[in-house]
Enzyme design. Structure first.
Site, PDB file in Angstrom:
ATOM      1  N   HIS A  55       0.837  -1.206   0.000  1.00 45.52           N
ATOM      2  CA  HIS A  55       0.000   0.000   0.000  1.00 45.52           C
ATOM      3  C   HIS A  55       0.873   1.259   0.000  1.00 45.52           C
ATOM      4  CE1 HIS A  55      -3.623   2.391   1.265  1.00 45.52           C
ATOM      5  NE2 HIS A  55      -2.665   3.189   1.719  1.00 45.52           N
ATOM      6  N   GLU A  56       1.761   1.321   0.977  1.00 45.88           N
ATOM      7  CA  GLU A  56       2.606   2.519   1.079  1.00 45.88           C
ATOM      8  C   GLU A  56       3.531   2.645  -0.117  1.00 45.88           C
ATOM      9  OE1 GLU A  56       1.797   4.761   3.051  1.00 45.88           O
ATOM     10  OE2 GLU A  56       0.428   3.525   4.227  1.00 45.88           O
ATOM     11  N   HIS A  99       1.742   4.419  -2.848  1.00 47.26           N
ATOM     12  CA  HIS A  99       1.837   5.876  -2.648  1.00 47.26           C
ATOM     13  C   HIS A  99       3.208   6.379  -3.106  1.00 47.26           C
ATOM     14  CE1 HIS A  99      -1.880   6.712  -0.572  1.00 47.26           C
ATOM     15  NE2 HIS A  99      -1.612   5.962   0.479  1.00 47.26           N
TER      16      HIS A  99
HETATM   17 ZN   LIG Z   1      -2.849   5.251   2.028  1.00 48.52          ZN
END
Ligand SMILES: [Zn+2]
Length: 688
Positions: free
Chosen positions: A474-475, A478
């Site tokens: 997830h990170e 980003h």
């Molecule tokens: Zn997030």
């Protein structure tokens, strides 16, 4: 004057960084240097802004918008270093600077966005936008400036502006205090245990608890902390119901313990000030104000999605509860399932149903291998390569990689800072030390991922849960949004998109963790190096929708309470605990589940406020990511090159170049439907 100048020259924050990749010289930076550096950087930016506003020449895109975009570089540099440290490696001295500086930064922003002369230039340009000969990116940047100034109150009268400025400063201070209070409650607590108290805990959890105790000066003992990975693991495995209750109560009481770190009064004040601010800006409530510039546009649109999910999720969670209660009864337990029992019995049932337990899976999820898996995914989708580089960072646990594209061109520097420590705020996030742009030449980004995975004892490999691995992906999604950014103007670079769109690149990336060819290659046993046996992998993937009732309820309740709280037209004298209780009753929250973030420690809403009236964003983005991944599935190739190229062109590389709905449509050919999300969470009968 000469003394101040000497101080400037000696202040490494204000010097030219002749370091590898232009990294800040962390080793030479001292916390007492931040305040003077901020003072000088703020003054420099103020002078730049004043010069633009006072320009005698008629406004042009170049002498106004571009000039503003070129300004504030020193302030960016100082702020970026400071906030990386304040989040990932803070100290009493840094915290003191943070309390001092947050109202100063708010005041600085006020002076910028409430500058009427400056606004007059921007409004003039905006009125003439079609005749300025701007390219598409410039037109978007001008529109963004205009919208931001209007939304900040630039067009209001002086009295309203003064009040807004006071509200913003106060909100900034309260937000800082809120986050520091949560950290203080987390640092101030550890459940210190003896070996005999560890019944049920697998080896990795024991080793982590021993390391945590050591770090706190309790040699030979075991510590369970309020870091999510520490206490969730304990709740999942410990057969000691009394201790589970103890740690759970401490966990959900963060920010609500009375005394100096209690956040309830802060929340009441913040909600009230936000409501007042929205009114001044012409909106009924803060939620209306906030969502007006998001992809969702109105609270009603966000609520419509949440309500649809909520009803289904609650029904699924109730069925899950009944199944767990059956396990309790079968074991001869004579009690109703409590919140501190849920994870423990869910783990048992998962083991029974799928012959799968977390302790069996965990050795296959080594941190280093999962980092490699995230890199490999980026190579196959976007042609990126990652080479470890030996540079000096702010903490020895942080590691850096140089990122290049397929042609060998330098794209970015990536820093992974993965382990929990007392000086780090809880949670996981992406941040940056430098953002991509082309206005000041080809500026490449320096992007960080900060996580709170359990640090292993010396000599042991770092192991992740499947959830941790998902957080890592997830990170990293980003991070790619920041690293692949390919725009000219800083204002719209990378992750500078609406918050209900910003979770698309991150949540979409999680899907690749579950792609069989990635798992087969990188899920390797820590001791033997063997790949995860096919049947185990199959069983792991079969559990994908297991427990989704609980997870969806835990999340959606937070999103609904957030919208309700920030949907108050007036919030004077708000009793926060009472509001939370009543609102949960209103939505008929299952008694055995507690909000993923209760209000007193809900940092998304109150620590800075980036997600205030915006926690729904994760679900909103999930509609997008579930649908977006289907674009790959439809081609039969999770790495389909043509789809990956559109994804890079319109999403990961595009910053805020386009309105989100337009960007998504350019990628997918249409807007998303909610079905893919419901299917992904197992909330509709896919056989039907
Ligand atoms: Zn997030």
């Amino acid at each position: 004057m000469s003394r101040a100048r000497t101080a400037d020259i000696q202040n490494p924050l204000l010097a030219d960084w002749k370091t590898a990749f232009g990294l800040p010289p962390f080793g030479t930076i001292k916390s007492e240097q931040f305040r003077p550096a901020f003072d000088r950087a703020l003054a420099a930016h103020r002078a730049e802004i004043d010069a633009v506003a006072a320009d005698a020449a008629a406004p042009t895109f170049g002498n106004t918008i571009e000039a503003l975009e070129r300004g504030g570089r020193e302030l960016d540099r100082v702020s970026n270093v400071f906030f990386v440290l304040a989040g990932a490696d803070t100290s009493d001295a840094i915290e003191a600077v943070e309390r001092e500086i947050s109202p100063l930064l708010a005041r600085h922003n006020n002076a910028f966005y409430l500058n009427r002369t400056l606004y007059a230039r921007i409004a003039d340009l905006f009125a003439r936008r079609d005749s300025l000969g701007l390219n598409a990116e410039q037109a978007r940047v001008l529109e963004r400036y205009h919208t931001r100034f209007v939304r900040a109150g630039a067009a209001l009268d002086k009295a309203a502006q003064d009040r807004l400025a006071a509200l913003n400063e106060r909100l900034a201070s309260l937000g800082t205090q809120f986050g520091q209070n949560v950290l203080a409650d987390e640092k101030g607590y550890a459940l210190i245990l003896e070996e005999a108290d560890l019944t049920g805990l697998p080896d990795f959890a024991r080793a982590a608890a021993r390391a945590a105790a050591e770090e706190r000066g309790h040699e030979g003992k075991y510590a369970i902390t309020l870091a999510r990975s520490s206490c969730e693991t304990f709740l999942q495995f410990s057969s000691r119901r009394d201790l589970r209750e103890k740690i759970f109560q401490a966990w959900i009481k963060r920010g609500e313990n009375g005394g100096a770190t209690d956040n309830r009064a802060l929340i009441a004040e913040m909600v009230s000030l936000r409501a007042e601010r929205a009114k001044l800006l012409g909106f009924e409530t803060f939620a209306d104000y906030r969502l007006d510039d998001q992809m969702a546009k109105t609270p009603a649109n966000a609520r419509k999605l949440l309500d649809e999910v909520w009803t289904r999720a609650r029904a699924k969670a109730r069925a899950e509860r009944d199944a767990l209660q059956t396990v309790v009864a079968e074991e001869g337990g004579n009690f109703a399932l409590a919140p501190w029992d849920w994870r423990y019995y869910a783990e048992k049932l998962r083991k029974a149903r799928y012959d799968l337990d977390e302790a069996e899976i965990k050795p296959y999820f080594q941190l280093d291998k999962m980092v490699e898996a995230a890199f490999e995914t980026a190579r196959r989708l976007f042609g990126l390569t990652f080479m470890p580089v030996n540079v000096s960072l702010y903490h020895p646990d942080a590691r850096a990689y140089e990122v290049k594209d397929a042609s060998g061109r330098h794209v970015a520097l990536f820093v992974g800072d993965y382990f929990a420590r007392p000086s780090k705020h809880s949670g996981a996030w992406m941040t940056s030390l430098r953002d991509q742009e082309k206005l000041a030449g080809e500026v490449t980004p320096i992007v960080l991922n900060v996580c709170n995975f359990t640090k292993p004892a010396a000599g042991e490999p770092a192991l992740l849960s499947f959830d941790d691995a998902r957080t890592l992906f997830h990170e990293f999604g980003h991070a790619l949004h920041g690293m692949l950014s390919n725009v000219t103007y800083p204002l719209i670079a990378g992750t500078a998109v609406p918050s209900d769109f910003v979770e698309l690149p991150s949540q979409l990336y999680e899907h690749w963790l579950e792609v069989p060819e990635i798992l087969e290659k990188y899920a390797r046993h820590a001791k033997t190096g063997a790949p995860m046996p096919k049947p185990l992998l199959g069983r792991l993937l079969a559990t994908r929708t297991y427990g989704q009732g609980f997870a969806t309820v835990e999340y959606t309740a937070c999103a609904l309470v957030d919208l309700d709280l920030h949907g108050l037209a007036k919030a004077d004298g708000l009793d926060v605990a009472d509001f939370e209780k009543r609102d949960l009753e209103r939505i008929d929250m299952p008694a055995e589940i507690v909000m993923r973030h209760r209000l007193p420690h809900f940092q998304h809403l109150f620590s800075g406020g980036g997600y205030a009236a915006g926690y729904y964003s994760y679900m909103w983005s999930e509609v997008l990511d579930a649908d977006a991944f289907e674009a790959f599935e439809e081609t039969g190739n999770a790495f389909d090159p043509a789809t990956a190229k559109r994804l890079r062109d319109y999403i990961y590389g595009a910053g805020n170049l386009r309105d989100p709905a337009e960007a998504y449509t350019a990628f997918r050919g249409r807007l998303p439907a909610v079905d893919a999300l419901l299917k992904k969470r197992g909330l509709i009968d896919t056989a039907a």
